[in-house]
Motif scaffolding. Structure first.
Motif, PDB file in Angstrom:
ATOM      1  N   UNK A   1       0.835  -1.198   0.000  1.00 18.30           N
ATOM      2  CA  UNK A   1       0.000   0.000   0.000  1.00 18.30           C
ATOM      3  C   UNK A   1       0.871   1.249   0.000  1.00 18.30           C
ATOM      4  N   UNK A   2       0.536   2.180  -0.868  1.00 18.86           N
ATOM      5  CA  UNK A   2       1.105   3.533  -0.821  1.00 18.86           C
ATOM      6  C   UNK A   2      -0.046   4.464  -0.437  1.00 18.86           C
ATOM      7  N   UNK A   3       0.116   5.223   0.613  1.00 14.32           N
ATOM      8  CA  UNK A   3      -0.994   6.067   1.068  1.00 14.32           C
ATOM      9  C   UNK A   3      -0.709   7.534   0.762  1.00 14.32           C
ATOM     10  N   UNK A   4      -1.726   8.205   0.271  1.00 12.46           N
ATOM     11  CA  UNK A   4      -1.598   9.587  -0.184  1.00 12.46           C
ATOM     12  C   UNK A   4      -2.534  10.486   0.618  1.00 12.46           C
ATOM     13  N   UNK A   5      -1.986  11.576   1.130  1.00 18.40           N
ATOM     14  CA  UNK A   5      -2.793  12.549   1.886  1.00 18.40           C
ATOM     15  C   UNK A   5      -3.522  13.464   0.902  1.00 18.40           C
ATOM     16  N   UNK A   6      -4.851  13.421   0.920  1.00 14.13           N
ATOM     17  CA  UNK A   6      -5.685  14.244   0.012  1.00 14.13           C
ATOM     18  C   UNK A   6      -6.622  15.129   0.834  1.00 14.13           C
ATOM     19  N   UNK A   7      -6.044  15.793   1.848  1.00 15.59           N
ATOM     20  CA  UNK A   7      -6.864  16.706   2.656  1.00 15.59           C
ATOM     21  C   UNK A   7      -7.502  17.807   1.813  1.00 15.59           C
ATOM     22  N   UNK A   8      -6.836  18.205   0.722  1.00 17.88           N
ATOM     23  CA  UNK A   8      -7.393  19.250  -0.160  1.00 17.88           C
ATOM     24  C   UNK A   8      -8.237  18.606  -1.258  1.00 17.88           C
ATOM     25  N   UNK A   9      -9.278  17.919  -0.844  1.00 21.56           N
ATOM     26  CA  UNK A   9     -10.170  17.239  -1.801  1.00 21.56           C
ATOM     27  C   UNK A   9     -11.435  18.074  -2.013  1.00 21.56           C
ATOM     28  N   UNK A  10     -11.965  18.643  -0.914  1.00 25.71           N
ATOM     29  CA  UNK A  10     -13.134  19.535  -0.988  1.00 25.71           C
ATOM     30  C   UNK A  10     -13.092  20.399   0.266  1.00 25.71           C
ATOM     31  N   UNK A  11     -13.804  21.519   0.227  1.00 23.21           N
ATOM     32  CA  UNK A  11     -13.898  22.357   1.427  1.00 23.21           C
ATOM     33  C   UNK A  11     -15.149  21.920   2.180  1.00 23.21           C
TER      34      UNK A  11
ATOM     35  N   UNK B   1     -14.652  29.015   2.938  1.00 25.23           N
ATOM     36  CA  UNK B   1     -13.451  29.770   3.290  1.00 25.23           C
ATOM     37  C   UNK B   1     -12.226  28.872   3.114  1.00 25.23           C
ATOM     38  N   UNK B   2     -11.806  28.807   1.855  1.00 21.58           N
ATOM     39  CA  UNK B   2     -10.805  27.822   1.452  1.00 21.58           C
ATOM     40  C   UNK B   2      -9.460  28.029   2.150  1.00 21.58           C
ATOM     41  N   UNK B   3      -8.995  29.245   2.191  1.00 21.43           N
ATOM     42  CA  UNK B   3      -7.667  29.499   2.763  1.00 21.43           C
ATOM     43  C   UNK B   3      -7.632  29.103   4.243  1.00 21.43           C
ATOM     44  N   UNK B   4      -8.720  29.412   4.959  1.00 20.07           N
ATOM     45  CA  UNK B   4      -8.777  29.037   6.382  1.00 20.07           C
ATOM     46  C   UNK B   4      -8.782  27.520   6.534  1.00 20.07           C
ATOM     47  N   UNK B   5      -9.537  26.850   5.664  1.00 21.55           N
ATOM     48  CA  UNK B   5      -9.554  25.375   5.722  1.00 21.55           C
ATOM     49  C   UNK B   5      -8.144  24.813   5.499  1.00 21.55           C
ATOM     50  N   UNK B   6      -7.435  25.346   4.502  1.00 25.12           N
ATOM     51  CA  UNK B   6      -6.083  24.832   4.213  1.00 25.12           C
ATOM     52  C   UNK B   6      -5.164  25.067   5.414  1.00 25.12           C
ATOM     53  N   UNK B   7      -5.214  26.273   5.995  1.00 22.99           N
ATOM     54  CA  UNK B   7      -4.266  26.560   7.084  1.00 22.99           C
ATOM     55  C   UNK B   7      -4.673  25.894   8.406  1.00 22.99           C
ATOM     56  N   UNK B   8      -5.990  25.783   8.656  1.00 24.75           N
ATOM     57  CA  UNK B   8      -6.414  25.253   9.973  1.00 24.75           C
ATOM     58  C   UNK B   8      -6.621  23.747  10.004  1.00 24.75           C
ATOM     59  N   UNK B   9      -6.893  23.141   8.850  1.00 20.71           N
ATOM     60  CA  UNK B   9      -7.143  21.692   8.845  1.00 20.71           C
ATOM     61  C   UNK B   9      -6.108  20.938   8.006  1.00 20.71           C
ATOM     62  N   UNK B  10      -5.992  21.342   6.732  1.00 14.42           N
ATOM     63  CA  UNK B  10      -5.142  20.561   5.821  1.00 14.42           C
ATOM     64  C   UNK B  10      -3.704  20.448   6.320  1.00 14.42           C
ATOM     65  N   UNK B  11      -3.112  21.586   6.590  1.00 15.09           N
ATOM     66  CA  UNK B  11      -1.684  21.549   6.933  1.00 15.09           C
ATOM     67  C   UNK B  11      -1.455  20.898   8.296  1.00 15.09           C
ATOM     68  N   UNK B  12      -2.247  21.225   9.340  1.00 15.91           N
ATOM     69  CA  UNK B  12      -2.070  20.487  10.601  1.00 15.91           C
ATOM     70  C   UNK B  12      -2.328  18.980  10.458  1.00 15.91           C
ATOM     71  N   UNK B  13      -3.315  18.596   9.634  1.00 15.49           N
ATOM     72  CA  UNK B  13      -3.577  17.158   9.432  1.00 15.49           C
ATOM     73  C   UNK B  13      -2.390  16.497   8.742  1.00 15.49           C
ATOM     74  N   UNK B  14      -1.821  17.190   7.753  1.00 20.18           N
ATOM     75  CA  UNK B  14      -0.641  16.642   7.064  1.00 20.18           C
ATOM     76  C   UNK B  14       0.514  16.475   8.049  1.00 20.18           C
TER      77      UNK B  14
END
Ligand code: DI6
Ligand code: FE
Length: 397
Positions: free
Chosen positions: A162-172, A179-192
């Motif tokens: 298995x190769x696992x890929x982080x796709x937190x930026x799939x939908x807002x 509020x896309x930028x807030x989602x990226x900074x508050x969820x995507x990047x911390x989740x990554x």
């Protein structure tokens, strides 16, 4: 172990499957120790052997783009589209990816694993030994991590890599009210960051599209991936030309995926970056798209083309790489050779793997043995599975 009296599609070279008609192959310690014409077998070999009655051996198949871990299903949207709604309209009305997010958040790890294994087992039955699995139906930190843990858990209950890929930026997700930028900074990047710290991330992906993320939205995520030393890939130009391919190439992406709306300039950019074009014909088929990816441009610029199922509950509810190969040939005029290279050699490159996808000494002995005379038969038949046996790391399965 010596496998003799076989036809080999080594997938070495650029044409004719690297075909060896009267071939033999020696497996040692999970790897291919020798491969070639039977008449040239090393004379000192005295281990066990098996006569495979002229069957075809190819590298085991690789599905390099899937979303097999998810809750629920979206047959209701299939019905809505048949009543005239488009994929984008369903998404904007709160269906689409976001509806799978609700079901995935509610599901336990056990339920998600059980659900994923239905599709994994179908793929393994067609000779798959390596599978990429994406997150992206969590869209909160806990659920993204849960999906990636389930993805990794597949390899502990099945004989598959298995190769696992982080796709937190799939939908807002709905709670961010676009509020896309807030989602990226508050969820995507911390989740990554958290997923990477747990060793759950092999690559970082995003959905670059009008209904999802722009290149500018994705920039901080890709910058973070670079800082962590993780390779990137991108869902790009699926429904419109949105600049994802050019961005992927700029970040030296492993791959850009979908690409129906990619241009000649995009093909050049991928060639220069050494990125793979991952072609996903079952999504094109399911959404009744009419814009075909620029296969001729990929060919003429020497962009390696991989093929994958995109197995997901919305745009590509398919769990067959053989049918995917057939669709690539019939819908996109790829050749059967390109189709087989797309699910072996080039699929390996799209995952950053260099120890599988070809029959060559030193490679992992991940093999598919088929009851066919010629490799073109793999893409030619529809709804028929001629797999005879699968070898995973040299062991017969
Ligand atoms: N493109 C796809 O093909 C899947 N994700 C993406 O970004 C579809 C996901 C879905 O509809 O659930
Ligand atoms: Fe996808």
């Amino acid at each position: 172990m010596l496998l003799r009296n076989v036809t080999l599609a080594t997938m070495q070279g650029d044409q004719s499957y690297g075909l060896v008609p009267s071939g033999a192959l020696i497996i040692d310690a999970g790897h291919i120790a020798w491969v070639g014409e039977e008449k040239d077998l090393p004379p000192n070999y005295n281990g066990p052997e098996e006569d495979l009655s002229g069957r075809l051996i190819t590298p085991a198949l690789i599905d390099c783009h899937t979303h097999v871990v998810h809750g629920g299903n979206r047959s209701n949207e299939f019905e809505m589209r048949l009543m005239g709604a488009s994929y984008q309209e369903v998404a904007r009305a709160g269906g689409g990816i976001v509806s799978t997010v609700t079901a995935t958040r509610e599901a336990s790890e056990e339920m998600l694993l059980k659900g994923a294994l239905r599709f994994v087992d179908a793929l393994l039955a067609e000779g798959v030994c390596t599978l990429e699995v994406k997150s992206g139906y969590g869209l909160d930190i806990d659920t993204e991590l849960k999906m990636l843990r389930v993805a990794k858990a597949i390899a502990s209950v099945r004989d598959v890599r298995i190769k696992s890929t982080f796709l937190g930026a799939h939908a807002v997700p709905a709670e961010f009210h676009e509020n896309t930028a807030t989602y990226v900074s508050q969820v995507c990047i911390p989740a990554l960051n958290a997923a990477h710290a747990e060793g759950l991330v092999d690559a970082v992906d995003g959905f670059c599209e009008g209904i999802a993320f722009s290149p500018a939205d994705l920039k901080p995520l890709f910058e973070r991936a670079m800082a962590l030393g993780l390779p990137v890939k991108l869902h790009a130009e699926q429904l419109s030309h949105f600049g994802g391919t050019e961005m992927a190439a700029r970040y030296g992406a492993l791959s850009a995926d979908h690409l129906e709306y990619a241009t000649e300039a995009d093909a050049k950019a991928l060639a220069q970056a050494g990125s793979v074009a991952v072609i996903l014909p079952a999504a094109f088929y399911t959404l009744r798209e009419t814009q075909v990816p620029p296969i001729k441009a990929f060919r003429s610029h020497g962009v390696p083309m991989a093929l994958a199922t995109d197995c997901n509950p919305g745009s590509s509810p398919i769990a067959s790489l053989l049918l995917t190969m057939n669709m690539a040939c019939t819908l996109f005029r790829m050749t059967p050779h390109e189709a087989l290279a797309g699910v072996t050699r080039h699929a390996a490159s799209a995952l950053g793997l260099f120890d599988c996808g070809m029959l060559a000494s030193g490679m992992r002995a991940d093999l598919a043995v088929w009851d066919v005379e010629h490799p073109a038969e793999l893409a030619y038949r529809i709804g028929y599975n001629p797999l005879w046996r699968r070898f995973f790391g040299g062991r017969a399965k």
